[in-house]
Design a protein around this motif. Structure first.
Motif, PDB file in Angstrom:
ATOM      1  N   ILE A   1       0.965  -1.127  -0.364  1.00 25.57           N
ATOM      2  CA  ILE A   1      -0.009  -0.114  -0.329  1.00 25.57           C
ATOM      3  C   ILE A   1       1.055   1.268   0.094  1.00 25.57           C
ATOM      4  O   ILE A   1       0.180   1.953  -0.766  1.00 25.57           O
ATOM      5  N   LYS A   2       1.997   1.079   0.462  1.00 27.39           N
ATOM      6  CA  LYS A   2       2.690   2.295   0.719  1.00 27.39           C
ATOM      7  C   LYS A   2       3.639   2.851  -0.808  1.00 27.39           C
ATOM      8  O   LYS A   2       3.814   3.199  -1.104  1.00 27.39           O
ATOM      9  N   ASN A   3       3.805   1.503  -1.168  1.00 21.07           N
ATOM     10  CA  ASN A   3       4.167   1.194  -2.764  1.00 21.07           C
ATOM     11  C   ASN A   3       2.897   1.920  -3.562  1.00 21.07           C
ATOM     12  O   ASN A   3       3.444   3.526  -4.718  1.00 21.07           O
ATOM     13  N   LEU A   4       1.540   1.765  -3.736  1.00 22.65           N
ATOM     14  CA  LEU A   4       0.441   2.206  -4.408  1.00 22.65           C
ATOM     15  C   LEU A   4       1.011   3.967  -4.007  1.00 22.65           C
ATOM     16  O   LEU A   4       0.832   4.546  -5.114  1.00 22.65           O
ATOM     17  N   VAL A   5       1.009   4.855  -2.986  1.00 23.97           N
ATOM     18  CA  VAL A   5       1.285   6.070  -3.008  1.00 23.97           C
ATOM     19  C   VAL A   5       2.242   6.899  -2.900  1.00 23.97           C
ATOM     20  O   VAL A   5       2.105   7.388  -4.243  1.00 23.97           O
ATOM     21  N   THR A   6       3.706   6.029  -3.347  1.00 27.36           N
ATOM     22  CA  THR A   6       4.616   6.471  -3.730  1.00 27.36           C
ATOM     23  C   THR A   6       4.625   5.889  -5.308  1.00 27.36           C
ATOM     24  O   THR A   6       4.945   7.284  -6.147  1.00 27.36           O
ATOM     25  N   ALA A   7       4.140   5.411  -6.286  1.00 26.19           N
ATOM     26  CA  ALA A   7       3.508   5.435  -7.236  1.00 26.19           C
ATOM     27  C   ALA A   7       2.931   6.343  -8.159  1.00 26.19           C
ATOM     28  O   ALA A   7       3.281   6.678  -8.437  1.00 26.19           O
ATOM     29  N   ALA A   8       1.646   6.950  -7.295  1.00 25.47           N
ATOM     30  CA  ALA A   8       1.220   7.403  -7.013  1.00 25.47           C
ATOM     31  C   ALA A   8       1.300   9.468  -7.424  1.00 25.47           C
ATOM     32  O   ALA A   8       1.498   9.701  -8.646  1.00 25.47           O
ATOM     33  N   LYS A   9       2.730   9.021  -6.204  1.00 27.76           N
ATOM     34  CA  LYS A   9       2.813  10.492  -6.418  1.00 27.76           C
ATOM     35  C   LYS A   9       3.942  11.069  -7.714  1.00 27.76           C
ATOM     36  O   LYS A   9       4.318  11.976  -7.668  1.00 27.76           O
TER      37      LYS A   9
ATOM     38  N   VAL B   1     -12.224  20.311 -10.237  1.00 27.96           N
ATOM     39  CA  VAL B   1     -12.825  19.440 -10.558  1.00 27.96           C
ATOM     40  C   VAL B   1     -12.466  19.285  -9.871  1.00 27.96           C
ATOM     41  O   VAL B   1     -11.120  18.534  -9.212  1.00 27.96           O
ATOM     42  N   LEU B   2     -13.281  18.684  -8.666  1.00 21.84           N
ATOM     43  CA  LEU B   2     -13.611  17.849  -7.288  1.00 21.84           C
ATOM     44  C   LEU B   2     -13.484  16.609  -7.399  1.00 21.84           C
ATOM     45  O   LEU B   2     -14.516  16.079  -7.891  1.00 21.84           O
ATOM     46  N   ALA B   3     -12.689  14.940  -6.911  1.00 20.34           N
ATOM     47  CA  ALA B   3     -12.748  13.841  -7.777  1.00 20.34           C
ATOM     48  C   ALA B   3     -12.451  13.347  -6.184  1.00 20.34           C
ATOM     49  O   ALA B   3     -11.724  13.726  -6.297  1.00 20.34           O
ATOM     50  N   SER B   4     -12.431  11.955  -6.257  1.00 21.67           N
ATOM     51  CA  SER B   4     -12.492  10.479  -4.899  1.00 21.67           C
ATOM     52  C   SER B   4     -12.684   9.565  -5.428  1.00 21.67           C
ATOM     53  O   SER B   4     -13.343   9.119  -6.212  1.00 21.67           O
ATOM     54  N   SER B   5     -12.019   8.513  -4.628  1.00 15.94           N
ATOM     55  CA  SER B   5     -12.298   7.073  -4.777  1.00 15.94           C
ATOM     56  C   SER B   5     -11.220   6.442  -3.495  1.00 15.94           C
ATOM     57  O   SER B   5     -10.766   7.395  -3.087  1.00 15.94           O
ATOM     58  N   ILE B   6     -11.944   5.431  -3.595  1.00 18.62           N
ATOM     59  CA  ILE B   6     -12.177   4.775  -1.862  1.00 18.62           C
ATOM     60  C   ILE B   6     -11.715   2.868  -2.355  1.00 18.62           C
ATOM     61  O   ILE B   6     -12.423   2.845  -3.767  1.00 18.62           O
ATOM     62  N   VAL B   7     -10.584   2.404  -1.699  1.00 16.44           N
ATOM     63  CA  VAL B   7      -9.946   1.417  -1.964  1.00 16.44           C
ATOM     64  C   VAL B   7     -10.110   1.146  -0.381  1.00 16.44           C
ATOM     65  O   VAL B   7      -9.646   0.758   0.601  1.00 16.44           O
TER      66      VAL B   7
ATOM     67  N   PHE C   1      -0.216  -5.478  -6.240  1.00 15.45           N
ATOM     68  CA  PHE C   1      -1.173  -4.938  -6.690  1.00 15.45           C
ATOM     69  C   PHE C   1      -1.377  -3.369  -6.843  1.00 15.45           C
ATOM     70  O   PHE C   1      -2.989  -2.936  -7.829  1.00 15.45           O
ATOM     71  N   SER C   2      -0.823  -3.055  -6.698  1.00 17.62           N
ATOM     72  CA  SER C   2      -0.449  -1.673  -6.548  1.00 17.62           C
ATOM     73  C   SER C   2      -0.772  -0.634  -7.788  1.00 17.62           C
ATOM     74  O   SER C   2      -1.662  -0.036  -8.269  1.00 17.62           O
ATOM     75  N   THR C   3      -0.217  -0.784  -8.905  1.00 18.22           N
ATOM     76  CA  THR C   3      -0.823  -0.423 -10.541  1.00 18.22           C
ATOM     77  C   THR C   3      -1.402  -1.354 -10.533  1.00 18.22           C
ATOM     78  O   THR C   3      -2.423  -0.198 -11.362  1.00 18.22           O
ATOM     79  N   ASP C   4      -1.907  -2.088 -10.655  1.00 17.29           N
ATOM     80  CA  ASP C   4      -3.279  -2.261 -11.299  1.00 17.29           C
ATOM     81  C   ASP C   4      -4.763  -1.969 -10.072  1.00 17.29           C
ATOM     82  O   ASP C   4      -5.603  -0.925 -11.187  1.00 17.29           O
ATOM     83  N   VAL C   5      -4.404  -1.204  -9.208  1.00 18.00           N
ATOM     84  CA  VAL C   5      -5.262  -0.007  -8.396  1.00 18.00           C
ATOM     85  C   VAL C   5      -5.318   0.769  -8.788  1.00 18.00           C
ATOM     86  O   VAL C   5      -6.496   1.655  -9.402  1.00 18.00           O
TER      87      VAL C   5
END
Length: 544
Positions: free
Chosen positions: A165-173, A279-285, A367-371
């Motif tokens: 999940i940390k990797n997910l955040v790092t990749a997003a940034k 635009v304000l957008a949101s998602s939930i994982v 799973f981070s890339t797919d998310v």
């Protein structure tokens, strides 16, 4: 049969990421033939849009649909949210399309639509309707990371799972997509009542990682646990989305449950709002396995929370051949991650934008890339970034209550039309002023609308632009019949001499000097017997 939707008009002037939005997947979503009618108004044909003139232009509203009052204000529901500028400039963000095949169209004009207020068609010489493609609009995305730490997740390698999940955040940034790299996160852990570990939106990687470390530390000692074996995922989703005030499915307290941000204090609601200026957008994982237990909220409330905000899009792959077709309501972007092949909750599966099952391999999850791919694709579909247009006009409505407005297409019987009805326009008597003061704007070669970059400004006197989208800028003065020559406008910049003036009155910036602040002035505007001056400021960067 006309596609008719009730719209509620509001101006968003709250704190960062405070707005209202909504969702629906059935009511009002049929996209049907809209037969034009002849005007009964006794007005000159050359000054009023001809209602009997067929066009091949239709549209879908690029506005947030709000379905449930408990997720808005306790009163209004089943409404689209619009956006106005003061004084009395109406804004409608739309996705114009070819009425034959529902594909984006680049030739749409305001004259392709009939707009009426209190049953009186707009007069182009008084109301100045204009349809513009939007450039430079930004998306502020917020994502909630919701982690189940109940006994249904006991088989998970906790440290490896949190690391991914940390990797997910790092990749997003690190994403090349500006709304993905610029997104904020909230982090929640639960085994019973959900606990937010970020204390509001967090943008920096270190704070988000620290919150995930806190979840891991509590997970390892079962600190979230309230009732052994209770998997309250539905509760966690409703609370992480927020915006809800009500009794829940099962009343556990005398007072209503309140999960809605106030005007002060931490902000963690997942809100949606679409405007040409932001635009304000949101998602939930949700990271969870097993079947959810019912506590304060059951599966019906889970569905309502996810559906409480949506955007209308066309069904993928549809080319109409019959008398009607259906639009699709894209609800909250929801990714459901299930580790190690564990059981999946069927309700969550049915509501999810994407379900990802991932198994520990070599001591790691992946799973981070797919998310991130699922989130990015869904947000881009909702916001129609390549075909955002804004329909603007100076409203004639002033004091009084119960005013109405209608925007409708004039497509032929074998085409596909759309109608928006706006009710509940109530105006204070103190607002009974004359038509708006003419205002100067900077635009593009095709009269584009340059996004203001924020919804916080009540007027439109500044905007943002990006040199990878546009480098040549043109002057314009809105809300007037007065004509102007190139000499009526003055350009200036910071740094000085950052542009070249062209013979047609436009300027081309020197990109080597970016960032540039460009100012346009018109001091020849005539209004109510006086000559007035107006300025417009444009902040230009290399890219978003």
């Amino acid at each position: 049969m006309k596609n008719t939707i009730i719209m509620w008009t509001m101006l968003v002037l709250l704190s960062f990421l405070t707005a209202c939005g909504g969702s629906d997947s059935a009511e009002g979503s049929r996209f049907d033939n809209n037969t034009p009618t002849d005007s009964d108004d006794d007005t000159d044909e050359d000054t009023v849009i001809d209602e009997g003139d067929f066009t091949n232009v239709s549209f879908l509203p690029l506005m947030t649909f709000e379905k449930y009052k408990d997720w808005l204000d306790g009163t209004n529901e089943g409404i689209l949210l619009s956006y106005n500028k003061s004084p009395f400039i109406a804004y409608y963000t739309i996705n114009p399309v070819n009425a034959s095949n529902l594909q984006p169209i680049t030739t749409a004009q305001a004259s392709d639509f009939t707009i009426v207020e209190d049953d009186i068609p707009l007069n182009p010489k008084v109301n100045f309707p204009i349809l513009q493609k939007v450039l430079g609009n930004s998306v502020q995305l917020v994502t909630a990371l919701v982690i189940n730490t109940s006994s249904t997740m006991d088989a998970v390698d906790k440290a490896a799972f949190i690391q991914e999940i940390k990797n997910l955040v790092t990749a997003a940034k690190a994403s090349n997509n500006s709304f993905m790299s610029g997104q904020a996160f909230t982090v929640w852990g639960y085994d019973g009542v959900a606990v937010e570990e970020t204390a509001g939106y967090k943008f920096d990687t270190s704070s988000i990682h620290a919150a995930l470390d806190q979840v891991l530390a509590k997970w390892q000692v079962a600190a979230y646990r309230q009732n052994t074996g209770s998997n309250y995922t539905y509760d966690a989703v409703v609370e992480a989305i927020g915006r809800y005030v009500g009794d829940g499915a099962f009343s556990v307290t005398a007072a209503p449950l309140t999960f809605r941000d106030g005007l002060s204090g931490e902000q963690n609601d997942l809100v949606e709002f679409i405007s040409p200026d932001q635009v304000l957008a949101s998602s939930i994982v949700v990271f969870s396995s097993g079947f959810s237990s019912t506590n304060r909220f059951d599966d019906e409330f889970l569905s309502k929370a996810l559906d409480s905000q949506s955007t209308f899009v066309y069904e993928e792959g549809i080319t109409p051949a019959g008398a009607s077709t259906e639009t699709k309501n894209l609800a909250k972007t929801f990714v459901y991650v299930v580790p190690d092949g564990e059981a999946q909750d069927s309700v969550l599966v049915n509501k999810a934008t994407k379900v990802i099952s991932n198994t520990l391999s070599g001591g790691k999850y992946s799973f981070s890339t797919d998310v991130l791919t699922a989130i990015e694709a869904d947000i881009e579909l909702k916001t129609a970034a390549d075909n955002q247009h804004v329909l603007r006009f100076a409203s004639s409505l002033r004091a009084g209550k119960g005013h109405t407005r209608q925007i409708r297409t004039r497509t032929a019987e074998d085409k596909y039309g759309y109608t928006i009805n706006v009710d509940k326009i109530d105006l204070d008597p103190a607002e009974a002023v004359e038509m708006p003061v003419p205002s100067v704007e900077i635009t593009g070669a095709n009269n584009e609308y340059l996004s203001a970059g924020t919804m916080m400004n009540s007027g439109y006197s500044s905007a943002v632009a990006y040199a990878n989208e546009i480098t040549r800028f043109y002057p314009a003065t809105r809300w007037t019949n007065q004509t102007f020559t190139n000499s009526d406008y003055q350009w200036s910049s910071v740094p000085a001499n950052a542009f070249t003036e062209n013979s047609d009155g436009s300027v081309t910036i020197n990109t080597a000097l970016l960032p540039i602040v460009l100012t346009l002035t018109n001091d020849k505007i005539q209004h109510e017997g006086a000559v007035v001056s107006d300025d417009f400021t444009l902040s230009i960067s290399a890219s978003k």
